[in-house]
Design a protein around this motif. Structure first.
Motif, PDB file in Angstrom:
ATOM      1  N   LYS A 197      -6.003  -0.397  -5.185  1.00 35.98           N
ATOM      2  CA  LYS A 197      -4.816  -0.750  -5.899  1.00 35.98           C
ATOM      3  C   LYS A 197      -4.391   0.122  -6.587  1.00 35.98           C
ATOM      4  N   THR A 255      -3.330   4.338  -7.142  1.00 32.51           N
ATOM      5  CA  THR A 255      -2.723   5.316  -6.070  1.00 32.51           C
ATOM      6  C   THR A 255      -3.468   6.549  -6.067  1.00 32.51           C
ATOM      7  N   ALA A 274       1.199   2.683   0.275  1.00 28.80           N
ATOM      8  CA  ALA A 274       1.183   1.235   0.511  1.00 28.80           C
ATOM      9  C   ALA A 274       0.463   0.679   1.919  1.00 28.80           C
ATOM     10  N   SER A 275       0.839   1.402   2.671  1.00 29.60           N
ATOM     11  CA  SER A 275       0.347   1.198   4.247  1.00 29.60           C
ATOM     12  C   SER A 275      -1.112   1.419   4.250  1.00 29.60           C
ATOM     13  N   GLY A 320      -3.297   2.010   1.543  1.00 29.15           N
ATOM     14  CA  GLY A 320      -4.004   0.895   0.665  1.00 29.15           C
ATOM     15  C   GLY A 320      -4.112  -0.493   1.199  1.00 29.15           C
ATOM     16  N   ALA A 321      -3.303  -0.847   2.093  1.00 27.27           N
ATOM     17  CA  ALA A 321      -3.486  -2.194   2.737  1.00 27.27           C
ATOM     18  C   ALA A 321      -4.352  -2.219   3.833  1.00 27.27           C
TER      19      ALA A 321
END
Length: 204
Positions: free
Chosen positions: A167, A169, A194-195, A197-198
């Motif tokens: 979570k 960066t 974000a992609s 990370g998911a």
């Protein structure tokens, strides 16, 4: 811009200088206590990752015994008896492994290349005949995807060992660097934090 395709066994054994450099930088950043995105070494890693992108329209090509069956990720093979198959690389957080789609008419059955369920099903449960399953697993595309999965598992081990926070960066950037260096292809553009990370939240 250097485009990374699954065809490039770019770094599965880290023989490529660029792959080693990328991995070394990712591990250097990982050794920093509580790095953030403003840290100069994180910025350097991000700039290195900007040289890598993914073009999902491209496929790697693998020769089959019959030249008419030369295909790749995202390409269909005719297996006879009305069946056709496509080998797909991971798509994201819902599909973290290379997998196959076996299709006949409107019926589409999926299975990961390690034999585990994909989308809650597999070839046996989906009623795919044993002889068709054997053809699927005999394709060079399938075997290449299995090698890619092995590289992904090696990347997972390296990332897990770093105890990264997916979570954060800076930690995601480290994980991207390790993944691309070890596996040899990108699932998303390196800038799609974000992609990634998911994906890593499920993958790890």
């Amino acid at each position: 811009m250097l485009l990374i395709y699954p065809s490039q066994v770019f770094a599965s054994n880290l023989e490529n200088d660029a792959a080693r450099e990328l991995l070394n930088q990712a591990e250097l950043v990982a050794s920093i206590v509580n790095p953030d995105e403003q840290d100069k070494e994180v910025i350097k890693l991000q700039k290195m990752l900007e040289n890598y992108d993914v073009d999902i329209s491209e496929s790697y090509w693998t020769p089959e015994e019959n030249e008419a069956l030369t295909r790749g990720y995202g390409q269909w093979h005719d297996l006879g008896k009305g069946y056709k198959v496509r080998v797909d690389r991971p798509h994201g957080s819902n599909d973290t492994k290379p997998h196959v789609h076996v299709k006949k008419g409107n019926k589409d059955v999926t299975e990961n290349v390690d034999g585990s369920n994909s989308h809650g099903t597999n070839m046996t449960r989906g009623g795919v005949p044993k002889d068709i399953q054997k053809k699927v697993k005999g394709l060079n595309d399938y075997k290449k995807a299995q090698k890619d999965l092995k590289s992904m598992n090696a990347a997972r081990s390296k990332i897990k060992a770093r105890k990264l926070n997916m979570k954060k960066t800076a930690d995601i950037v480290i994980a991207i660097g390790i993944f691309i260096a070890v596996v040899g292809f990108a699932i998303f553009a390196a800038s799609a934090i974000a992609s990634w990370g998911a994906f890593f939240l499920v993958f790890i």
